[in-house]
Design a protein around this motif. Sequence first.
Motif, PDB file in Angstrom:
ATOM      1  N   GLN A 311      34.774  43.567  51.923  1.00  0.00           N
ATOM      2  CA  GLN A 311      34.954  42.287  52.610  1.00  0.00           C
ATOM      3  C   GLN A 311      35.891  41.372  51.829  1.00  0.00           C
ATOM      4  OE1 GLN A 311      30.999  40.751  53.201  1.00  0.00           O
ATOM      5  NE2 GLN A 311      30.418  42.386  54.650  1.00  0.00           N
ATOM      6  N   GLU A 312      35.735  41.340  50.492  1.00  0.00           N
ATOM      7  CA  GLU A 312      36.599  40.481  49.669  1.00  0.00           C
ATOM      8  C   GLU A 312      38.047  40.929  49.741  1.00  0.00           C
ATOM      9  OE1 GLU A 312      33.384  39.005  46.259  1.00  0.00           O
ATOM     10  OE2 GLU A 312      34.690  40.736  45.862  1.00  0.00           O
ATOM     11  N   GLU A 313      38.270  42.251  49.778  1.00  0.00           N
ATOM     12  CA  GLU A 313      39.644  42.746  49.873  1.00  0.00           C
ATOM     13  C   GLU A 313      40.230  42.438  51.247  1.00  0.00           C
ATOM     14  OE1 GLU A 313      42.279  46.738  48.861  1.00  0.00           O
ATOM     15  OE2 GLU A 313      40.092  46.870  48.935  1.00  0.00           O
ATOM     16  N   ALA A 314      39.402  42.504  52.305  1.00  0.00           N
ATOM     17  CA  ALA A 314      39.869  42.260  53.666  1.00  0.00           C
ATOM     18  C   ALA A 314      40.233  40.792  53.898  1.00  0.00           C
ATOM     19  CB  ALA A 314      38.802  42.688  54.671  1.00  0.00           C
ATOM     20  N   LEU A 315      39.645  39.879  53.108  1.00  0.00           N
ATOM     21  CA  LEU A 315      39.912  38.451  53.277  1.00  0.00           C
ATOM     22  C   LEU A 315      41.374  38.114  53.001  1.00  0.00           C
ATOM     23  CD1 LEU A 315      36.731  36.779  51.706  1.00  0.00           C
ATOM     24  CD2 LEU A 315      37.444  36.741  54.106  1.00  0.00           C
ATOM     25  N   ASP A 316      41.939  38.722  51.966  1.00  0.00           N
ATOM     26  CA  ASP A 316      43.339  38.445  51.611  1.00  0.00           C
ATOM     27  C   ASP A 316      43.932  39.685  50.944  1.00  0.00           C
ATOM     28  OD1 ASP A 316      45.758  37.348  51.026  1.00  0.00           O
ATOM     29  OD2 ASP A 316      44.980  35.579  49.978  1.00  0.00           O
ATOM     30  N   PRO A 317      44.217  40.735  51.707  1.00  0.00           N
ATOM     31  CA  PRO A 317      44.669  42.011  51.132  1.00  0.00           C
ATOM     32  C   PRO A 317      45.965  41.906  50.339  1.00  0.00           C
ATOM     33  CG  PRO A 317      44.960  41.978  53.530  1.00  0.00           C
ATOM     34  CD  PRO A 317      44.142  40.789  53.175  1.00  0.00           C
ATOM     35  N   GLU A 318      46.828  40.948  50.668  1.00  0.00           N
ATOM     36  CA  GLU A 318      48.112  40.827  49.963  1.00  0.00           C
ATOM     37  C   GLU A 318      47.927  40.315  48.540  1.00  0.00           C
ATOM     38  OE1 GLU A 318      50.946  38.601  52.155  1.00  0.00           O
ATOM     39  OE2 GLU A 318      50.971  39.971  53.878  1.00  0.00           O
ATOM     40  N   ARG A 319      46.958  39.443  48.345  1.00  0.00           N
ATOM     41  CA  ARG A 319      46.731  38.872  47.003  1.00  0.00           C
ATOM     42  C   ARG A 319      45.640  39.603  46.220  1.00  0.00           C
ATOM     43  NH1 ARG A 319      47.043  32.253  47.600  1.00  0.00           N
ATOM     44  NH2 ARG A 319      49.179  32.158  48.468  1.00  0.00           N
ATOM     45  N   TYR A 320      44.874  40.407  46.936  1.00  0.00           N
ATOM     46  CA  TYR A 320      43.792  41.138  46.279  1.00  0.00           C
ATOM     47  C   TYR A 320      44.388  42.186  45.336  1.00  0.00           C
ATOM     48  CZ  TYR A 320      39.171  43.338  45.846  1.00  0.00           C
ATOM     49  OH  TYR A 320      37.973  43.823  45.379  1.00  0.00           O
ATOM     50  N   ARG A 321      43.944  42.178  44.083  1.00  0.00           N
ATOM     51  CA  ARG A 321      44.475  43.106  43.067  1.00  0.00           C
ATOM     52  C   ARG A 321      43.378  44.099  42.697  1.00  0.00           C
ATOM     53  NH1 ARG A 321      46.787  38.957  38.709  1.00  0.00           N
ATOM     54  NH2 ARG A 321      47.469  40.874  37.689  1.00  0.00           N
ATOM     55  N   ASN A 322      43.295  45.155  43.469  1.00  0.00           N
ATOM     56  CA  ASN A 322      42.220  46.138  43.319  1.00  0.00           C
ATOM     57  C   ASN A 322      42.343  46.875  41.989  1.00  0.00           C
ATOM     58  OD1 ASN A 322      40.291  48.126  43.519  1.00  0.00           O
ATOM     59  ND2 ASN A 322      40.805  48.688  45.616  1.00  0.00           N
ATOM     60  N   SER A 323      41.418  46.594  41.084  1.00  0.00           N
ATOM     61  CA  SER A 323      41.431  47.220  39.758  1.00  0.00           C
ATOM     62  C   SER A 323      40.856  48.637  39.797  1.00  0.00           C
ATOM     63  CB  SER A 323      40.620  46.382  38.774  1.00  0.00           C
ATOM     64  OG  SER A 323      39.254  46.306  39.189  1.00  0.00           O
ATOM     65  N   PRO A 330      36.232  38.291  42.529  1.00  0.00           N
ATOM     66  CA  PRO A 330      36.577  38.168  43.946  1.00  0.00           C
ATOM     67  C   PRO A 330      38.036  38.499  44.265  1.00  0.00           C
ATOM     68  CG  PRO A 330      35.174  36.354  43.301  1.00  0.00           C
ATOM     69  CD  PRO A 330      35.499  37.101  42.042  1.00  0.00           C
ATOM     70  N   ASN A 331      38.927  38.386  43.249  1.00  0.00           N
ATOM     71  CA  ASN A 331      40.338  38.713  43.480  1.00  0.00           C
ATOM     72  C   ASN A 331      40.653  40.183  43.193  1.00  0.00           C
ATOM     73  OD1 ASN A 331      40.197  38.809  40.716  1.00  0.00           O
ATOM     74  ND2 ASN A 331      41.696  37.179  40.340  1.00  0.00           N
ATOM     75  N   GLY A 332      39.634  40.976  42.849  1.00  0.00           N
ATOM     76  CA  GLY A 332      39.828  42.399  42.628  1.00  0.00           C
ATOM     77  C   GLY A 332      40.024  42.817  41.189  1.00  0.00           C
ATOM     78  N   LEU A 333      40.253  41.860  40.287  1.00  0.00           N
ATOM     79  CA  LEU A 333      40.464  42.192  38.875  1.00  0.00           C
ATOM     80  C   LEU A 333      39.162  42.694  38.237  1.00  0.00           C
ATOM     81  CD1 LEU A 333      42.746  39.249  37.676  1.00  0.00           C
ATOM     82  CD2 LEU A 333      43.421  41.614  38.140  1.00  0.00           C
ATOM     83  N   ALA A 334      39.317  43.498  37.196  1.00  0.00           N
ATOM     84  CA  ALA A 334      38.156  44.077  36.520  1.00  0.00           C
ATOM     85  C   ALA A 334      37.347  43.008  35.793  1.00  0.00           C
ATOM     86  CB  ALA A 334      38.612  45.140  35.531  1.00  0.00           C
ATOM     87  N   VAL A 335      36.040  43.203  35.762  1.00  0.00           N
ATOM     88  CA  VAL A 335      35.135  42.349  34.981  1.00  0.00           C
ATOM     89  C   VAL A 335      35.054  42.929  33.573  1.00  0.00           C
ATOM     90  CG1 VAL A 335      32.762  41.559  34.702  1.00  0.00           C
ATOM     91  CG2 VAL A 335      33.797  41.627  36.978  1.00  0.00           C
TER      92      VAL A 335
END
Length: 369
Positions: A311-323, A330-335
């Motif tokens: 859901q978090e990735e679907a909210l803003d896929p262009e800015r989401y940085r899937n780690s 929430p932005n996809g970066l690693a914890v």
Amino acid sequence: MAYITKRGSSYSVRYTYQDEHGKSCDKWERFPTKEEAVKRQKQIEHELATGNFLIPSTVTVAEFLMDWLPKQCSKHKWAPKTYQSNLALIQNLIIPYIGEMQMQKLRPYHIEALYDPLSKTPCGQYVGGKRRDLSPKQQKRTLSGTTLHEVHQLLHNSFLLAVEWGILIKSPVPVEAPKKTTQERSIWEVEEMRAALDSMEDPILHLAVHLTLVGALREGEVAGLTPEDIDFDAANGMGTFTVNRSMQRVQKDTLAQVDKGCILRIFPDKLEGSKTSLILKGTKTEASCRTIFMTAALREELKQWLERLKQEEALDPERYRNSGMLLRLPNGLAVEPVLIRKKFLKWQDAHPEFPRIVFHGLRHSSATY
């Protein structure tokens, strides 16, 4: 052969030896009395005849250890944290005290004399070899016996190699090491674990603590998990998760020294000019690789968490940085492990009713019960 020559009121012993490169060198040693000169003359002739002559060297403790460190790192393929730990011991706890002394002039009493000031040294007095100004509160926390034991072990191992390299005839490190500090680690009982978990509202902290209590994970192992490590269908539908990686933040200078074989991934820098890197590496030992059964509660939480990530990735896929990691912001970066630790400390400050423990204490709580 060695020869004695009188010079004024003193006596000099002159002899020739071959250095480590096979070059012939002349050496003079001066003594106040003829008796001392004769004693030294006989000693030199005996050592030369038996092949036990120690080639004179002015190499200092600092020079030797900074030469020894990268060689050992390469030979034993140290992990980044192992290199960093040994470098810190050398730079901060050895060089400031005996670094300028020549190796061949070291005696056991010099090493024994090192431990007393170290036992009174505040933690963090030196960082990167540079002395820091500490507050009165910081000065009260001194180095532990365990740290002194680590210094002793490093000197013991390195100086044995100095004997092999022909720098020393015998190691000056005393046989008896400083005693380790024994401190019983605080843990939670079962009911405290359950109650604490129920009170954690931060979803990242809740999942990190839940995983740790079920699987006795280290902070770096929790942060090193990926969605691919989770198998909901395993164990007849009970579900399992696999631990085979660990996340760490290390100095970039360290990465240039260590073998890259154990490093699986280096994450992009968040800040330009950062001196550290976040890495993903294999677990500490082969025994650390393990598959853990889920509880029903953890299984349900993991399913909800993976749905949350989608859901978090679907909210803003262009800015989401899937780690690609299981624990993400929430932005996809690693914890990172340090963030988990900070979140746990913040929760403890807000809940003084629970016995205060370090995050690693959760692992011991899990292993105990």
